[in-house]
Each structure stands twice: as C-alpha cells, then as structure tokens.
Motif scaffolding. Structure first.
Motif, PDB file in Angstrom:
ATOM      1  N   LEU A 331       0.914  -1.314   0.009  1.00 21.14           N
ATOM      2  CA  LEU A 331       0.230   0.176  -0.018  1.00 21.14           C
ATOM      3  C   LEU A 331       0.724   1.314  -0.048  1.00 21.14           C
ATOM      4  CD1 LEU A 331      -2.784   1.498   0.365  1.00 21.14           C
ATOM      5  CD2 LEU A 331      -2.639   0.891   2.743  1.00 21.14           C
ATOM      6  N   VAL A 332       1.970   1.220   0.810  1.00 28.44           N
ATOM      7  CA  VAL A 332       2.845   2.394   0.854  1.00 28.44           C
ATOM      8  C   VAL A 332       3.467   2.644  -0.436  1.00 28.44           C
ATOM      9  CG1 VAL A 332       4.831   3.342   1.818  1.00 28.44           C
ATOM     10  CG2 VAL A 332       3.324   2.354   3.449  1.00 28.44           C
ATOM     11  N   ALA A 333       3.799   1.452  -1.195  1.00 33.90           N
ATOM     12  CA  ALA A 333       4.535   1.604  -2.212  1.00 33.90           C
ATOM     13  C   ALA A 333       3.897   2.215  -3.425  1.00 33.90           C
ATOM     14  CB  ALA A 333       4.964   0.138  -2.915  1.00 33.90           C
ATOM     15  N   VAL A 334       2.498   1.717  -3.519  1.00 34.06           N
ATOM     16  CA  VAL A 334       1.558   2.199  -4.910  1.00 34.06           C
ATOM     17  C   VAL A 334       1.283   3.774  -4.163  1.00 34.06           C
ATOM     18  CG1 VAL A 334      -0.867   2.019  -5.523  1.00 34.06           C
ATOM     19  CG2 VAL A 334       0.440   0.041  -4.976  1.00 34.06           C
ATOM     20  N   ALA A 335       0.955   4.155  -2.984  1.00 35.89           N
ATOM     21  CA  ALA A 335       0.673   5.271  -2.706  1.00 35.89           C
ATOM     22  C   ALA A 335       1.902   6.367  -2.766  1.00 35.89           C
ATOM     23  CB  ALA A 335       0.450   5.507  -1.058  1.00 35.89           C
ATOM     24  N   ALA A 336       3.080   5.852  -2.906  1.00 34.91           N
ATOM     25  CA  ALA A 336       4.172   6.734  -3.081  1.00 34.91           C
ATOM     26  C   ALA A 336       4.114   7.354  -4.843  1.00 34.91           C
ATOM     27  CB  ALA A 336       5.568   5.925  -3.071  1.00 34.91           C
ATOM     28  N   SER A 341       7.221   1.973  -8.039  1.00 39.76           N
ATOM     29  CA  SER A 341       6.100   1.598  -7.074  1.00 39.76           C
ATOM     30  C   SER A 341       5.515   0.316  -7.709  1.00 39.76           C
ATOM     31  CB  SER A 341       4.973   2.789  -7.222  1.00 39.76           C
ATOM     32  OG  SER A 341       5.229   3.916  -6.461  1.00 39.76           O
ATOM     33  N   LEU A 342       4.980   0.398  -9.120  1.00 36.73           N
ATOM     34  CA  LEU A 342       4.652  -1.003  -9.520  1.00 36.73           C
ATOM     35  C   LEU A 342       5.419  -2.117  -9.609  1.00 36.73           C
ATOM     36  CD1 LEU A 342       2.235   0.376 -12.291  1.00 36.73           C
ATOM     37  CD2 LEU A 342       1.550  -0.236  -9.947  1.00 36.73           C
ATOM     38  N   PRO A 343       6.716  -2.062  -9.899  1.00 42.29           N
ATOM     39  CA  PRO A 343       7.516  -3.347  -9.725  1.00 42.29           C
ATOM     40  C   PRO A 343       7.761  -3.556  -8.218  1.00 42.29           C
ATOM     41  CG  PRO A 343       8.411  -1.512 -11.361  1.00 42.29           C
ATOM     42  CD  PRO A 343       7.403  -0.911 -10.458  1.00 42.29           C
ATOM     43  N   VAL A 344       7.677  -2.491  -7.328  1.00 38.04           N
ATOM     44  CA  VAL A 344       8.023  -2.959  -5.938  1.00 38.04           C
ATOM     45  C   VAL A 344       6.644  -3.904  -5.500  1.00 38.04           C
ATOM     46  CG1 VAL A 344       8.074  -2.069  -3.450  1.00 38.04           C
ATOM     47  CG2 VAL A 344       9.752  -1.217  -5.257  1.00 38.04           C
TER      48      VAL A 344
END
Length: 477
Positions: A331-336, A341-344
């Motif tokens: 969720l944090v990765a997408v919100a960044a 973001s998407l690869p992570v």
C-alpha cells in the motif's frame, strides 16, 4: 456442553473445499484445515449435521474458526422455562418517542413480558400511557442516563432466560426474535442479532433516506457471520439484540460510561470471554433512520466519537485499518506514486504468494490458491488505504492536498473508486450516481470528524492508528 444432535452447520461461502473434501481453506483469519478421512466423511456436500461426539467436535471447530455458520432452519426451537413462563423478556429503552413506542409494542406477540425503561422523558405521561395501553411494565428513571444504563436497568428486572433489547425506533417482524433464539441451541452463543434494514415512512423518500436504505451504518450485509474483532462483521448494533441473561450479567452488562459504542464494547468483551455472537441476516428488524440532513450528519459524527473510548478499552481491536506486513508495504509503495511503485508492489505480491504457496504444500493447486488469497489481500489493502484517505484521516488528507500533487491524486482516485464500486454494489437503491457520491462523502466526512474529535478530546492518536497483523501473512493450519 457439546452441540446437540441435529444441529446443522453449512460451510461459509468464503470457505473453499479442496482435494475432494480432505482440506478446507477459509475462516477468519484465513487458515488451512486438513481433515482426516473420518472427519471428511462427516461432511455432506457443504453441510454437517451433528450426530455424535465426533461430528459435534468438528462442527464446533468449524464454528469457532468462522469456516461455517449454523443452518437456521435446522436449529431446534427455543426452549422455555416450564409451560407458562416465556423464556424471553423484551426490554425497550425510550426517551419520549411515544408514537414510535406504540408502533413497536404493537409488533410484540401478546403475552410476552415487556419492560419499557423511560430514560427521563420530557413528556413521561405519554410514555406511561402507551406502556399501559399495551400491558407493558414501566420502569421510569429519574434522570437521563443514556441507552447503556437504561438497558442495564431493564436487564436487572428480567426473570426469564433470555432478553431482547429493542430500540423504540424499530419495527419488529413477529418471526425475528423466535428465529434468533434458535441460535442458543449452541451453548457457547451469548447473543444473536438480526439484519437491521431501513424502515419506509412518510418522511423516508428523500435522497438521504434512499442512501440509508442501501448504505446504512447499521446494515451489516446479507451473509451470516460469527461476530469477532478484525472480521468482516466485527460488531453488531444494539438496536435489536437477543441475548442470554446470565451471559450479560456475567459480563457486567453494557458499559454505562459509554453513550456511543456501548454495543461494540459489549460484543468484544463477550468474545474475549470465550462467548460467541451470531449475526443472522435471514431475519431482520426495520429501523427508522434519520431523514433530515442535519440530524443524519450529527448521528454519523456521534458514531465517530466512540472511537477513542473504544481504543482505550480495546487497543488491539480498534484500528482504522488491519493490514498484513506485506500488504501494508504494498500500500505504501502504490501510494508513493513513483516509477518503482508498481515493480515493488509486484515483487511484494509475488513474494507473499510464494510464501503462502509453501504453507499450502500438499494441496492440489497451492500456487493458484495462494495467488487468489494474495490477490484478495492486495485489493483489500488498497480499499482500506482509500478509506484512510477519505474517511478516517480526511482532515490530514485535506491538509496534504494543499501542498502535494500526489496526495491530491491519491485522494481523488480513492474517492472516485470507492463511489464507483459502492454504487455498482448498491445501485438498487434508485439513487443517481451524483447524489450517491455526495451522500457517501458526507457520510465519511461526518464520521471522520467524530473520530478526530474523540482523539483530540482523549489527547491520543490511538483511535487513528492502523494495526499491522504480523500473523496475517499466511493461512493458519
């Protein structure tokens, strides 16, 4: 005491039967249950009827894990104390609302014991006249003490085995209470609650009323459930409940210091003591919702103000979101909203899927089942993140929108996605998308304001914090 013979349970719709009935996957939290050949043979399709000690043990285990629900029509009729004394007393807390009280009392079967607790009405003579007209016992209170204390005052006067607490703005179908009492065939059940639906009145045709018909805070859905913290049905409203008197007395009744959230607190205390609570949507009680905008907003805000007192009493169970570590990181990765973001997020999802697949080793399709679980977990985490932005944390989101384009983008996506999904699910309400969107956002704004007011009053962020459930990373065995 074991479950009685004839007690029948049906697997919950979220429980998957794998390996030709040898393995069950589901429950709250998700877990894997491997059945012995003897246990597997006890299941008839997705149903299990108690016939001996082994089937009683398995049925009890399925109920305890949330993998199954009682089959209401197969449960035995409620027991009575002798042939004369009914086994359930109706307790109705009321403050004024004499017309609604008369409407409710007319619904209660003749001969049923009824206690009307007048919580210091401004016009007590009207309440007394209505109670006398319907043969109800009146218990007047000298000062206004709130719904929790009023219910406790009535509970102390009950001499039957069970009590039905019914708010005065409820219309009660005659089959609701008898059907709920069937659940007490399970000796572990302390409380059973119907689905709370919207009552249609002359004043319930506005857009707020139409929204409440499809998205009421009191309507917990069409699926039966075991009520427990952290599950899809984590609490039940006290607008209409049926309970064992001895279980409530042992728990100390409702917390009289709470004017809001006393029903949530009681549910969680009963569950903590090892009792079960059943949500039964096969029967319902119709509630007269607020129809005027100001009253409706005030009530939604009141709901939110219960957040801090509950967080103090139940710190593990009160959370704005409940996330597994991997889904919280996703969720944090997408919100960044960065290039990475998407690869992570994909890497996190893949890692979680492989870990859960190892837990499911030995089943027919472990990778496929693991992908299904993590896919659902990812969607759920994104939905919870959207709710944080638009509901629980909206004051912080509003401040962030003033300085950050990414916060503005995230808030807009969350708000639009939430309305789109909810409107599609509830489009039978007959509202146009615009009015539905406005009502949805006002609902969130009012509730979130109440949460922040309670946090400010309590000088604590406990009611605003999400919880990371470390053990939610993979299904339990």
């Amino acid at each position: 005491m074991p479950l009685p013979n004839g007690f029948t349970v049906t697997l919950d719709r979220g429980t998957r039967v794998l390996d030709d009935g040898r393995t069950l996957l589901g429950g709250q939290p998700t877990r894997l249950m491997r059945l012995t050949p003897r246990a597997s043979a006890l299941l008839s399709g997705r149903a299990l009827c108690v016939r001996d000690a082994d089937s009683a043990f398995l049925a009890d285990r399925l109920l305890a894990t949330g993998m199954a629900n009682p089959q209401l029509t197969a449960l035995p009729a409620p027991a009575t104390r002798g042939d004369i004394v009914p086994s359930c007393t109706y307790v109705i807390p009321v403050r004024d609302r004499s017309e609604q009280l008369a409407r409710l009392l007319a619904c209660i079967p003749s001969g049923s014991p009824v206690i009307v607790v007048d919580d210091a009405s401004l016009a007590p003579e009207r309440v007394a006249a209505v109670a006398a007209e319907h043969g109800a016992r009146l218990l007047p209170l000298p000062v206004n003490v709130g719904p929790a204390a009023a219910r406790n005052a009535g509970l102390r006067q009950v001499t039957t085995l069970h009590v039905a607490f019914v708010d005065s703005d409820i219309v009660l179908p005659p089959q609701t209470v008898p059907a709920l009492m069937r659940h007490f065939a399970d000796p572990s059940v302390a409380m059973a609650v119907p689905r709370i639906t919207a009552l249609t009145t002359d004043s319930s045709h506005g857009w707020i009323s139409r929204y409440e018909h499809v998205r009421s805070s009191l309507d917990l859905g069409a699926q039966p459930a075991s009520v427990r913290p952290g599950s899809p049905v984590s609490w039940v409203p006290s607008a209409c409940i049926v309970a064992r008197v001895d279980a409530l007395l042992a728990a100390g009744g409702f917390d009289e210091s709470l004017r809001v959230g006393e029903d949530v607190d009681l549910c969680w205390r009963l569950v903590e003591s090892g009792r079960r609570i059943r949500y039964e949507p096969a029967v319902h009680a119709a509630h007269e919702h607020r129809a005027h905008l100001v009253d409706w907003l005030r009530r939604k805000t009141d709901y939110g103000t219960g957040a801090h007192p509950l967080a103090v009493r139940h710190p593990r169970d009160t959370a704005t979101a409940l996330l597994a570590p991997w889904s919280a990181t996703l969720l944090v990765a997408v919100a960044a909203q960065r290039r990475w973001s998407l690869p992570v997020a994909a890497a996190l999802w893949t890692t979680a899927t492989l870990r859960i697949a190892r837990t499911l080793h030995g089943t027919a399709h472990p990778l496929r089942e693991a992908a299904r679980l993590t896919g659902g977990g990812a969607v759920n985490s994104l939905a919870q993140g959207g709710a944080l932005l638009t509901r629980h944390w909206w004051p912080a989101t509003a401040a962030g929108c003033l300085i950050s384009r990414r916060v503005r983008r995230a808030a807009a996506v969350a708000a639009v996605a939430d309305v789109a999904l909810e409107y599609r699910r509830n489009r039978s309400g007959g509202m146009d998308p615009f009015r539905y969107a406005v009502a949805r956002r006002l609902d969130d704004l009012a509730y979130g304001a109440g949460v922040w007011l309670s946090a400010a009053k309590g000088r604590s962020t406990a009611a605003l914090r999400p919880r990371i459930a470390v053990r939610a990373r993979r299904p339990r065995r």
